[in-house]
Design an enzyme around this catalytic site. Sequence first.
Site, short mmCIF file in Angstrom:
data_model
loop_
_atom_site.label_atom_id
_atom_site.label_comp_id
_atom_site.label_asym_id
_atom_site.label_seq_id
_atom_site.Cartn_x
_atom_site.Cartn_y
_atom_site.Cartn_z
CG ASP A 12 -2.07 0.92 1.11
OD1 ASP A 12 -2.30 1.45 0.00
OD2 ASP A 12 -2.77 1.15 2.12
N GLY A 13 0.31 2.32 -0.61
CA GLY A 13 0.96 3.63 -0.53
C GLY A 13 1.56 4.13 -1.83
CG ASN A 14 2.05 1.54 -5.20
OD1 ASN A 14 2.96 1.35 -4.41
ND2 ASN A 14 1.54 0.60 -5.97
NE ARG A 16 -1.50 6.65 1.22
CZ ARG A 16 -1.49 5.74 2.19
NH1 ARG A 16 -1.21 6.10 3.43
NH2 ARG A 16 -1.76 4.48 1.92
NE ARG A 25 -4.41 6.99 -7.12
CZ ARG A 25 -4.22 6.53 -5.89
NH1 ARG A 25 -3.90 7.37 -4.92
NH2 ARG A 25 -4.36 5.26 -5.63
CG HIS A 29 -0.11 2.14 -9.35
ND1 HIS A 29 -0.28 1.77 -8.03
CD2 HIS A 29 -1.22 2.84 -9.70
CE1 HIS A 29 -1.45 2.23 -7.60
NE2 HIS A 29 -2.03 2.89 -8.58
CB THR A 58 -13.18 -7.47 -5.48
OG1 THR A 58 -13.07 -7.33 -4.07
CG2 THR A 58 -13.02 -8.92 -5.83
CG LEU A 123 8.71 -17.53 -3.58
CD1 LEU A 123 8.53 -17.49 -2.06
CD2 LEU A 123 9.15 -16.17 -4.09
NE ARG A 180 -3.13 -1.50 4.31
CZ ARG A 180 -4.37 -1.55 3.87
NH1 ARG A 180 -5.19 -2.43 4.36
NH2 ARG A 180 -4.81 -0.72 2.95
CB SER A 188 -8.00 -3.76 2.61
OG SER A 188 -7.75 -2.58 3.31
CD GLU A 199 2.02 -13.30 15.63
OE1 GLU A 199 2.10 -12.13 16.05
OE2 GLU A 199 1.46 -14.22 16.25
C1 FPP Z 1 -2.01 0.33 -3.22
O1 FPP Z 1 -1.53 1.60 -3.33
C2 FPP Z 1 -1.55 -0.44 -4.33
C3 FPP Z 1 -2.35 -0.97 -5.29
C4 FPP Z 1 -3.79 -0.81 -5.36
C5 FPP Z 1 -1.76 -1.72 -6.35
C6 FPP Z 1 -0.58 -2.52 -5.91
C7 FPP Z 1 0.08 -2.89 -7.10
C8 FPP Z 1 1.39 -2.84 -7.29
C9 FPP Z 1 2.43 -2.48 -6.33
C10 FPP Z 1 1.85 -3.28 -8.55
C11 FPP Z 1 2.03 -4.74 -8.44
C12 FPP Z 1 1.94 -5.30 -9.72
C13 FPP Z 1 2.77 -6.21 -10.13
C14 FPP Z 1 2.69 -6.61 -11.51
C15 FPP Z 1 3.78 -6.84 -9.23
P1 FPP Z 1 -2.60 2.77 -3.45
O2 FPP Z 1 -2.75 3.11 -4.90
O3 FPP Z 1 -3.86 2.39 -2.78
O4 FPP Z 1 -1.86 3.90 -2.71
P2 FPP Z 1 -2.52 5.00 -1.78
O5 FPP Z 1 -3.12 4.26 -0.61
O6 FPP Z 1 -1.37 5.85 -1.40
O7 FPP Z 1 -3.55 5.71 -2.61
#
Ligand code: FPP
Length: 252
Positions: A12-14, A16, A25, A29, A58, A123, A180, A188, A199
Amino acid sequence: MSQIKHVAIIMDGNGRWAQLRGRPRTFGHVKGVRVAKKIITHAANLGLQNLTLYAFSTENWFRPQEEVSVLMKLMERYLVRETENLIKNNIQFHTIGDLSKVPTNVRRLINEAKVRTAHCSGLKLTFAISYGSRQEMIGAVQSIATDLKDGVISLNEINEDMINKRLMTSHCPDPDLIIRTSGEYRLSNFLMWQASYSELYFTNILWPDFKEDDLNKALTDFKNRSRRFGRIEGVLKTLFNKKEKNHAELNF
Ligand code: FPP
């Protein structure tokens, strides 16, 4: 790494991370995928048996169309570029989630990656794509109800094991550790049945800043946790038994 078999990560956090840099945004990603690749390689090198990454929920389908298509494009690019590396690193690829909604070309690449890595014995990497724990549970309940209605199973045969086998995660054990990132403290809709005794580890680090060493820190933290699965063990048990005895003597 013997006692930890399965780590699952909510990346999470991409968004932001990108916004903090004045970028769209989707830029977050793109960086997020690079980080995921590093963490996958690191987990494989550590000898971890199972790694599950929450790549798309989803609920993520309700994001702006443009963001959804970038995420699907990134998935496509990842599979095109990385399937060969997965094989080289002996990583077996799996997914959980409803792939019927995923664009056909991505679905084809996913299936290809699964087939081409099926022989890999290192893995087990699982991407949660279009995944929701509640939807997964509905599927399991429907499959059990159908078999019950058709007389294939009887009511008293329904147990945890049967449910585990009908969830999408039947190829791996429950996660020992769920991480997380980004300072949010919730699951979520991720692996809610499977997380019963996981854990939980939360960090404020935004996913694009997450490093191999941050995974090491989470694993060290995990090692220091006392997992009792609702029971009491060791020192606690001894203390409790002493107390019980004292209580008995006092006619409590
Ligand atoms: C949450 O950040 C992240 C996602 C919804 C997508 C996660 C996906 C990736 C890291 C890409 C992975 C893909 C591959 C192919 C490995 P957010 O957009 O909800 O960030 P925010 O909470 O800061 O808005």
